[in-house]
Write an enzyme that holds these catalytic residues in place. Structure first.
Site, mmCIF file in Angstrom:
data_model
loop_
_atom_site.group_PDB
_atom_site.id
_atom_site.type_symbol
_atom_site.label_atom_id
_atom_site.label_comp_id
_atom_site.label_asym_id
_atom_site.label_seq_id
_atom_site.Cartn_x
_atom_site.Cartn_y
_atom_site.Cartn_z
ATOM 1 N N ARG A 185 9.293 74.208 -5.889
ATOM 2 C CA ARG A 185 9.833 74.649 -4.604
ATOM 3 C C ARG A 185 8.959 74.221 -3.419
ATOM 4 N NH1 ARG A 185 13.978 78.223 -5.863
ATOM 5 N NH2 ARG A 185 13.736 79.289 -7.848
ATOM 6 N N HIS A 236 15.309 70.529 -2.683
ATOM 7 C CA HIS A 236 14.271 69.828 -3.415
ATOM 8 C C HIS A 236 14.683 68.464 -3.946
ATOM 9 C CE1 HIS A 236 12.597 73.741 -2.952
ATOM 10 N NE2 HIS A 236 13.578 74.271 -3.661
ATOM 11 N N TYR A 293 15.137 88.004 -2.595
ATOM 12 C CA TYR A 293 16.131 87.773 -1.548
ATOM 13 C C TYR A 293 16.663 89.039 -0.879
ATOM 14 C CZ TYR A 293 16.012 83.182 -3.658
ATOM 15 O OH TYR A 293 15.581 81.966 -4.137
ATOM 16 N N ASN A 337 20.115 76.583 5.024
ATOM 17 C CA ASN A 337 19.421 77.042 3.830
ATOM 18 C C ASN A 337 20.147 76.381 2.668
ATOM 19 O OD1 ASN A 337 18.332 78.332 1.636
ATOM 20 N ND2 ASN A 337 18.403 80.376 2.531
ATOM 21 N N ASP A 375 20.614 62.552 4.012
ATOM 22 C CA ASP A 375 21.292 61.488 4.754
ATOM 23 C C ASP A 375 22.284 62.056 5.759
ATOM 24 O OD1 ASP A 375 19.837 59.580 3.387
ATOM 25 O OD2 ASP A 375 21.487 58.977 2.068
ATOM 26 N N SER A 388 12.653 83.198 1.254
ATOM 27 C CA SER A 388 11.391 83.469 0.571
ATOM 28 C C SER A 388 10.321 82.486 1.051
ATOM 29 C CB SER A 388 11.559 83.330 -0.947
ATOM 30 O OG SER A 388 11.784 81.972 -1.299
ATOM 31 N N HIS A 407 14.371 79.109 4.646
ATOM 32 C CA HIS A 407 14.231 79.735 3.327
ATOM 33 C C HIS A 407 13.903 81.205 3.552
ATOM 34 C CE1 HIS A 407 14.118 75.762 1.533
ATOM 35 N NE2 HIS A 407 13.287 75.439 2.508
#
Length: 139
Positions: free
Chosen positions: A109, A78, A22, A72, A85, A100, A98
Site C-alpha cells: 500500500r 497501487h 475504515y 479514492n 492515464d 487510512s 485514502h
C-alpha cells in the site's frame, strides 16, 4: 465549485468492511456529511468496483466542468495505469485520498501509481480525508 468524489473498488463496503480501519459509517453516510459540509457547492458522488467505469467517471467529471476530482481508487491506486492515464488526460486537478494511513499498513500500500499525476495526496484522516482534499481546491 463543482466537486466529483470518485470512489473505487470495495469502498461500497465501507461501514461493514474492516471497521477498525475504515470506520462504521457507510459510504452513503459519509457522502451525506460531505454534501452538508459543502452546502454551497455542487457535489457529485460516484462509486464503482470496475476500473473502466472509474476511467469513464474521471472523463465525465472533466466534461461536466468539475473544478476538482477527489479520488479514492482503493486498491486500484497501487497498479492501475488506466486510471493514471485518465487522470493525465483531463485538465481537472485530482486529489488522491485514502481514509487510512496507507504508510502504516502493508508494504504494497506504500506505492501509488496515481500520486505522480495528482495534485496532492491526503491520507489517514478517515472520512475527513475527503473534506480536506476538497477544501484544498478552494485555496
Amino acid at each position: 465549485m463543482k466537486f466529483w468524489f470518485i470512489n473505487g473498488v470495495n469502498l461500497n463496503m465501507t461501514g461493514t468492511r474492516e471497521k477498525s480501519v475504515y470506520g462504521e459509517e457507510t459510504l452513503g453516510e459519509i457522502n451525506e456529511e460531505i454534501k452538508e459540509h459543502f452546502k454551497g457547492d455542487d457535489c457529485v458522488f460516484f462509486q464503482s468496483n470496475i476500473e473502466g467505469e472509474i476511467v469513464n467517471a474521471i472523463e465525465d467529471a472533466a466534461a461536466d466542468g468539475a473544478d476538482g476530482i477527489i479520488l479514492n481508487a482503493g486498491a486500484f491506486t497501487h497498479y492501475s495505469y488506466a486510471i493514471r492515464d485518465a487522470i493525465s488526460s483531463v485538465d481537472v486537478p485530482v486529489a488522491e485520498v485514502h481514509m487510512s494511513n496507507v504508510y502504516s499498513r502493508e508494504e504494497f500500500r506504500h506505492t501509488s501509481v496515481l500520486s505522480p499525476v495528482c495534485r496532492g495526496v491526503v491520507a489517514g484522516f478517515g472520512k475527513k480525508s475527503y473534506i480536506l482534499a476538497a477544501e484544498s481546491f478552494k485555496s
